[in-house]
Design a protein around this motif. Structure first.
Motif, PDB file in Angstrom:
ATOM      1  N   ALA A 148       0.818   6.262  20.986  1.00  0.00           N
ATOM      2  CA  ALA A 148      -0.507   6.828  20.771  1.00  0.00           C
ATOM      3  C   ALA A 148      -1.143   6.531  19.670  1.00  0.00           C
ATOM      4  O   ALA A 148      -2.117   6.029  19.281  1.00  0.00           O
ATOM      5  CB  ALA A 148      -0.607   8.194  21.110  1.00  0.00           C
ATOM      6  N   ARG A 149      -0.345   6.906  18.370  1.00  0.00           N
ATOM      7  CA  ARG A 149      -0.536   6.733  17.274  1.00  0.00           C
ATOM      8  C   ARG A 149      -0.953   5.130  16.811  1.00  0.00           C
ATOM      9  O   ARG A 149      -1.875   4.679  16.162  1.00  0.00           O
ATOM     10  CB  ARG A 149       0.436   7.180  16.148  1.00  0.00           C
ATOM     11  N   ALA A 150       0.046   4.324  17.545  1.00  0.00           N
ATOM     12  CA  ALA A 150       0.111   2.833  17.240  1.00  0.00           C
ATOM     13  C   ALA A 150      -1.346   2.335  17.642  1.00  0.00           C
ATOM     14  O   ALA A 150      -2.016   1.555  16.986  1.00  0.00           O
ATOM     15  CB  ALA A 150       1.005   2.177  17.546  1.00  0.00           C
ATOM     16  N   TYR A 151      -1.661   2.950  19.046  1.00  0.00           N
ATOM     17  CA  TYR A 151      -2.717   2.230  19.613  1.00  0.00           C
ATOM     18  C   TYR A 151      -4.195   2.610  18.684  1.00  0.00           C
ATOM     19  O   TYR A 151      -4.927   1.888  18.553  1.00  0.00           O
ATOM     20  CB  TYR A 151      -2.930   2.907  21.042  1.00  0.00           C
ATOM     21  N   PHE A 152      -4.344   3.835  18.400  1.00  0.00           N
ATOM     22  CA  PHE A 152      -5.629   4.379  17.829  1.00  0.00           C
ATOM     23  C   PHE A 152      -5.541   3.822  16.470  1.00  0.00           C
ATOM     24  O   PHE A 152      -6.740   3.413  15.995  1.00  0.00           O
ATOM     25  CB  PHE A 152      -5.825   5.756  17.776  1.00  0.00           C
ATOM     26  N   ARG A 153      -4.386   3.438  15.767  1.00  0.00           N
ATOM     27  CA  ARG A 153      -4.383   2.756  14.364  1.00  0.00           C
ATOM     28  C   ARG A 153      -5.046   1.217  14.550  1.00  0.00           C
ATOM     29  O   ARG A 153      -5.873   0.898  13.875  1.00  0.00           O
ATOM     30  CB  ARG A 153      -2.933   2.954  13.858  1.00  0.00           C
ATOM     31  N   GLN A 154      -4.387   0.769  15.685  1.00  0.00           N
ATOM     32  CA  GLN A 154      -4.987  -0.640  15.944  1.00  0.00           C
ATOM     33  C   GLN A 154      -6.284  -0.653  16.282  1.00  0.00           C
ATOM     34  O   GLN A 154      -6.859  -1.855  15.861  1.00  0.00           O
ATOM     35  CB  GLN A 154      -4.216  -1.274  17.220  1.00  0.00           C
ATOM     36  N   GLU A 155      -6.926   0.425  16.922  1.00  0.00           N
ATOM     37  CA  GLU A 155      -8.368   0.309  17.080  1.00  0.00           C
ATOM     38  C   GLU A 155      -9.211   0.729  16.077  1.00  0.00           C
ATOM     39  O   GLU A 155     -10.491   0.932  16.025  1.00  0.00           O
ATOM     40  CB  GLU A 155      -8.439   1.458  18.091  1.00  0.00           C
ATOM     41  N   GLY A 156      -8.548   0.939  14.602  1.00  0.00           N
ATOM     42  CA  GLY A 156      -8.890   1.454  13.577  1.00  0.00           C
ATOM     43  C   GLY A 156      -9.488   2.939  13.360  1.00  0.00           C
ATOM     44  O   GLY A 156     -10.420   2.978  12.545  1.00  0.00           O
ATOM     45  N   GLN A 157      -8.859   3.621  14.341  1.00  0.00           N
ATOM     46  CA  GLN A 157      -9.228   5.127  14.351  1.00  0.00           C
ATOM     47  C   GLN A 157      -8.236   5.783  13.192  1.00  0.00           C
ATOM     48  O   GLN A 157      -6.908   5.916  13.707  1.00  0.00           O
ATOM     49  CB  GLN A 157      -9.121   5.846  15.583  1.00  0.00           C
ATOM     50  N   GLN A 158      -8.508   6.040  11.913  1.00  0.00           N
ATOM     51  CA  GLN A 158      -7.648   6.676  11.234  1.00  0.00           C
ATOM     52  C   GLN A 158      -7.632   8.267  11.260  1.00  0.00           C
ATOM     53  O   GLN A 158      -6.781   8.853  11.205  1.00  0.00           O
ATOM     54  CB  GLN A 158      -7.978   6.364   9.650  1.00  0.00           C
ATOM     55  N   GLU A 159      -8.580   8.603  11.639  1.00  0.00           N
ATOM     56  CA  GLU A 159      -8.779  10.166  11.843  1.00  0.00           C
ATOM     57  C   GLU A 159      -8.536  10.704  13.127  1.00  0.00           C
ATOM     58  O   GLU A 159      -9.472  10.641  13.991  1.00  0.00           O
ATOM     59  CB  GLU A 159     -10.159  10.891  11.411  1.00  0.00           C
ATOM     60  N   ALA A 160      -7.400  11.151  13.519  1.00  0.00           N
ATOM     61  CA  ALA A 160      -7.265  11.813  14.903  1.00  0.00           C
ATOM     62  C   ALA A 160      -5.966  12.909  14.892  1.00  0.00           C
ATOM     63  O   ALA A 160      -5.233  13.000  14.157  1.00  0.00           O
ATOM     64  CB  ALA A 160      -6.472  10.582  15.640  1.00  0.00           C
ATOM     65  N   SER A 161      -6.102  13.556  15.974  1.00  0.00           N
ATOM     66  CA  SER A 161      -5.524  14.966  16.173  1.00  0.00           C
ATOM     67  C   SER A 161      -4.556  14.609  17.224  1.00  0.00           C
ATOM     68  O   SER A 161      -5.069  14.287  18.576  1.00  0.00           O
ATOM     69  CB  SER A 161      -6.132  16.237  16.383  1.00  0.00           C
ATOM     70  N   PHE A 162      -3.235  14.676  17.122  1.00  0.00           N
ATOM     71  CA  PHE A 162      -2.340  14.148  18.362  1.00  0.00           C
ATOM     72  C   PHE A 162      -1.744  15.348  18.753  1.00  0.00           C
ATOM     73  O   PHE A 162      -0.961  15.968  18.205  1.00  0.00           O
ATOM     74  CB  PHE A 162      -1.242  13.117  18.093  1.00  0.00           C
ATOM     75  N   GLN A 163      -1.933  15.551  20.084  1.00  0.00           N
ATOM     76  CA  GLN A 163      -1.509  16.679  20.740  1.00  0.00           C
ATOM     77  C   GLN A 163      -0.338  16.562  21.860  1.00  0.00           C
ATOM     78  O   GLN A 163      -0.760  15.828  22.798  1.00  0.00           O
ATOM     79  CB  GLN A 163      -2.519  17.586  21.455  1.00  0.00           C
ATOM     80  N   PRO A 164       0.823  17.047  21.775  1.00  0.00           N
ATOM     81  CA  PRO A 164       1.899  16.932  22.677  1.00  0.00           C
ATOM     82  C   PRO A 164       1.632  17.437  23.996  1.00  0.00           C
ATOM     83  O   PRO A 164       1.301  18.794  24.011  1.00  0.00           O
ATOM     84  CB  PRO A 164       3.179  17.145  22.222  1.00  0.00           C
ATOM     85  N   HIS A 165       2.054  16.965  25.123  1.00  0.00           N
ATOM     86  CA  HIS A 165       1.922  17.790  26.467  1.00  0.00           C
ATOM     87  C   HIS A 165       3.108  17.607  27.128  1.00  0.00           C
ATOM     88  O   HIS A 165       3.845  16.467  27.090  1.00  0.00           O
ATOM     89  CB  HIS A 165       0.611  17.293  27.104  1.00  0.00           C
ATOM     90  N   HIS A 166       3.548  18.598  28.035  1.00  0.00           N
ATOM     91  CA  HIS A 166       4.811  18.481  28.778  1.00  0.00           C
ATOM     92  C   HIS A 166       4.995  17.561  29.632  1.00  0.00           C
ATOM     93  O   HIS A 166       5.900  16.887  30.164  1.00  0.00           O
ATOM     94  CB  HIS A 166       4.834  19.900  29.383  1.00  0.00           C
ATOM     95  N   SER A 167       3.647  17.212  30.518  1.00  0.00           N
ATOM     96  CA  SER A 167       3.796  16.229  31.569  1.00  0.00           C
ATOM     97  C   SER A 167       2.600  15.432  31.512  1.00  0.00           C
ATOM     98  O   SER A 167       1.603  15.694  30.979  1.00  0.00           O
ATOM     99  CB  SER A 167       4.028  17.213  32.923  1.00  0.00           C
ATOM    100  N   PHE A 168       2.774  14.318  32.347  1.00  0.00           N
ATOM    101  CA  PHE A 168       1.395  13.499  32.706  1.00  0.00           C
ATOM    102  C   PHE A 168       0.564  14.283  33.119  1.00  0.00           C
ATOM    103  O   PHE A 168      -1.010  14.027  32.574  1.00  0.00           O
ATOM    104  CB  PHE A 168       1.932  12.339  33.435  1.00  0.00           C
ATOM    105  N   ALA A 169       0.809  15.097  34.184  1.00  0.00           N
ATOM    106  CA  ALA A 169      -0.296  15.805  34.852  1.00  0.00           C
ATOM    107  C   ALA A 169      -1.092  16.774  33.669  1.00  0.00           C
ATOM    108  O   ALA A 169      -2.154  16.814  33.778  1.00  0.00           O
ATOM    109  CB  ALA A 169      -0.001  16.618  35.772  1.00  0.00           C
TER     110      ALA A 169
END
Length: 80
Positions: free
Chosen positions: A34-55
């Motif tokens: 997730a971090r690599a994808y948004f860094r590649q898109e030029g998005q430096q400011e992001a909050s990444f939130q873990p979740h237990h399942s895909f659902a």
């Protein structure tokens, strides 16, 4: 990997900060992807939130708790 925009998130702190849900724990492959994808898109400011399942990731996006959700898809090559 798929990133899906949600309705306007109530968790974004700043106008240019986005929030991203991913499945797994911090530091695991989902977090790194997730971090690599948004860094590649030029998005430096992001909050990444873990979740237990895909659902849980899809629920967070649908409920507007996050701006994006990232889920991983494994590509298998055909057997010979």
């Amino acid at each position: 990997m798929v990133a899906s925009p949600s309705k306007q998130s109530s968790t974004s702190c700043a106008a240019n900060m986005i929030s991203v849900a991913f499945q797994g724990e911090r530091g695991a492959f989902g977090d790194e992807a997730a971090r690599a994808y948004f860094r590649q898109e030029g998005q430096q400011e992001a909050s990444f939130q873990p979740h237990h399942s895909f659902a849980d990731v899809f629920r967070a996006v649908s409920a507007g708790e996050v701006d994006y959700g990232v889920v991983l898809q494994k590509f298998l090559s055909p057997s010979k």
